[in-house]
Scaffold this motif. Structure first.
Motif, PDB file in Angstrom:
ATOM      1  N   GLN A 189      37.735  37.672  37.653  1.00 39.57           N
ATOM      2  CA  GLN A 189      38.581  38.988  38.120  1.00 39.57           C
ATOM      3  C   GLN A 189      37.999  38.876  39.832  1.00 39.57           C
ATOM      4  N   PHE A 190      36.689  39.115  39.313  1.00 36.47           N
ATOM      5  CA  PHE A 190      36.283  39.553  41.094  1.00 36.47           C
ATOM      6  C   PHE A 190      37.365  38.369  41.794  1.00 36.47           C
ATOM      7  N   LEU A 191      36.860  36.750  41.759  1.00 39.49           N
ATOM      8  CA  LEU A 191      37.536  36.035  42.454  1.00 39.49           C
ATOM      9  C   LEU A 191      38.796  36.261  43.483  1.00 39.49           C
ATOM     10  N   SER A 192      40.026  36.977  41.996  1.00 39.52           N
ATOM     11  CA  SER A 192      41.472  36.917  41.906  1.00 39.52           C
ATOM     12  C   SER A 192      42.066  38.276  42.861  1.00 39.52           C
ATOM     13  N   GLU A 193      42.431  37.744  44.123  1.00 43.38           N
ATOM     14  CA  GLU A 193      43.170  39.221  45.379  1.00 43.38           C
ATOM     15  C   GLU A 193      43.647  39.864  43.815  1.00 43.38           C
ATOM     16  N   ASN A 194      44.768  38.698  43.243  1.00 44.40           N
ATOM     17  CA  ASN A 194      45.536  40.318  42.444  1.00 44.40           C
ATOM     18  C   ASN A 194      45.035  41.497  41.618  1.00 44.40           C
ATOM     19  N   ILE A 195      43.578  41.029  41.032  1.00 49.04           N
ATOM     20  CA  ILE A 195      43.622  42.306  40.459  1.00 49.04           C
ATOM     21  C   ILE A 195      42.074  43.168  40.916  1.00 49.04           C
ATOM     22  N   ASN A 196      41.217  42.436  41.626  1.00 47.67           N
ATOM     23  CA  ASN A 196      40.176  42.886  42.453  1.00 47.67           C
ATOM     24  C   ASN A 196      40.761  43.748  43.638  1.00 47.67           C
ATOM     25  N   THR A 243      50.316  30.175  34.947  1.00 49.13           N
ATOM     26  CA  THR A 243      50.900  29.393  36.373  1.00 49.13           C
ATOM     27  C   THR A 243      50.416  30.160  37.340  1.00 49.13           C
ATOM     28  N   TYR A 244      49.064  31.174  37.771  1.00 55.19           N
ATOM     29  CA  TYR A 244      48.678  31.569  38.422  1.00 55.19           C
ATOM     30  C   TYR A 244      47.946  30.442  39.860  1.00 55.19           C
ATOM     31  N   LYS A 245      48.512  30.421  40.510  1.00 54.74           N
ATOM     32  CA  LYS A 245      47.021  29.981  41.892  1.00 54.74           C
ATOM     33  C   LYS A 245      47.393  30.430  43.244  1.00 54.74           C
ATOM     34  N   TRP A 246      45.665  30.025  43.188  1.00 52.38           N
ATOM     35  CA  TRP A 246      45.112  30.782  44.595  1.00 52.38           C
ATOM     36  C   TRP A 246      46.120  30.811  45.351  1.00 52.38           C
TER      37      TRP A 246
END
Length: 373
Positions: A189-196, A243-246
């Motif tokens: 979650q910290f790594l994910s731009e759409n969550i953090n 389906t999330y991708k960086w």
């Protein structure tokens, strides 16, 4: 031409630990421990059967490290108390007695928590509600609550919890520790731009969003020393968003894996739908190839590698060093022994195996599988 059996059964090492073959049991949520997180006889038998079956290493299910916000599921195994550690010790000892390494995966559920005996509140980098409903097979139902943002002090508490749990792991005799930075749990979650959405040093740039993972690696390594294995699991997909991708594709992969390559982790473990397919769109590298290329660390690949030829091809191509088997290991806890003896592998049956907690049908299946070893 080297046969796939030769590839899969070559010895290889990670740091100072020699693994007898390339087969590892991947972490799988089983929610079969006691309500307080203490692993029991059923859990003991579950892990020991994989060691009997010839696997070089056995990873635990995601195991919660503290008695605050980390627990994700009811009846999830914990390593947050001395009682937990004492219960893990004989399990670890018996797995090792059959020639397998045992690695505990430490997992903080964060905003994906759907069952916590210690708190009614879930936490995340910033206010967050997972986009899909709770996972019913693991005892959840309905929407996730909105997780509250962690304060800076609470981030320190999270790190302290991982460090304390790592020390418990060392005391229980585990060979290694894996930090769960995949599948949408807290570190991911910290790594994910759409969550953090944080605006401090833990949010914003991808380097900042990696900060907690990097700090945890440093803290855990300092706590347990150089002899224990220390790994990190990474994925793009989330348990609640498959389906999330960086967004930056291979460019993001280069930053993430090169940063991890500069840390004291001994290996990187990838979680993917199919480890042999392009990870970032048509014509791109696989996730494991990217991790190997940019980090230089030993790589464990996981994702649709049940066919021995397919698993061996990924190793032979230099994309990974080990393969982690999950669902197939449930159907065939003796997968390495069967492959070595050229015996057929049973197909995975989700309807009969993926049962939560200690349902009688699942327990009877476990007993049958134990008797067939």
């Amino acid at each position: 031409m080297q046969r796939y059996e030769d590839t899969l059964f070559d010895q290889e090492h990670i740091s100072n630990h020699i693994l007898k073959n390339r087969y590892i049991v991947g972490p799988m949520t089983r929610v079969s421990s006691e309500p307080d997180g203490t692993p029991n006889t059923r859990v003991h038998q579950y892990y020991e059967r994989f060691a009997k079956g010839g696997f070089a290493a056995v990873m635990t299910e995601g195991t919660y490290p503290d008695t605050a916000y980390s627990q994700g599921y009811e009846n999830q195994a914990g390593l947050a108390t001395e009682k937990h550690a004492n219960a893990w010790e004989p399990i670890v000892r018996d797995v090792q007695a059959h020639g397998a390494k045992m690695i505990v995966q430490l997992m903080h559920a964060g905003g994906q928590s759907q069952g916590n005996d210690y708190s009614d509140t879930s936490v995340a980098p910033s206010p967050f509600q997972p986009p899909s409903n709770k996972v019913e097979v693991y005892g959840g139902q309905g929407e996730f609550p909105v997780a509250k943002a962690l304060t800076k002090d609470e981030i320190e508490d999270v790190k302290d919890g991982f460090v304390s749990s790592a020390r418990y792991a060392q005391a229980a005799g585990f060979d290694g520790i894996e930090l769960h930075g995949a599948n949408g749990y807290l570190l991911d979650q910290f790594l994910s731009e759409n969550i953090n959405q944080r605006e401090d040093e833990y949010g914003g740039s991808i380097e900042n969003r990696l900060r907690l993972i990097v700090e945890l690696i440093e803290d855990v390594r300092e706590a347990v020393g150089e002899q224990m294995l220390l790994g990190i699991r990474i994925s793009q997909m989330k348990a609640t968003n498959g389906t999330y991708k960086w967004p930056g594709g291979e460019q993001d992969a280069e930053v993430i894996f090169s940063t991890l390559g500069e840390t004291d982790v001994d290996y990187i473990h990838l979680s993917d739908d199919d480890a042999t397919t392009p990870g970032f769109g048509e014509g791109t590298m696989t996730m494991s190839e990217a991790a190997k290329t940019f980090s230089g660390k030993p790589i464990i690949a996981c994702g649709s590698l049940s066919e021995p030829e397919k698993a061996a091809s990924l190793i032979s191509a230099g994309h990974c060093d080990f393969v982690a088997i999950a669902r197939q290991a449930l159907a065939n806890p003796d997968t390495p022994n069967r492959v070595l003896e050229d015996e057929p592998l049973d197909e995975f049956d989700a309807g009969s195996i993926m049962k939560p907690k200690a349902y009688v049908k699942d327990h009877e299946l476990d007993k049958e599988m134990m008797e067939n070893q």
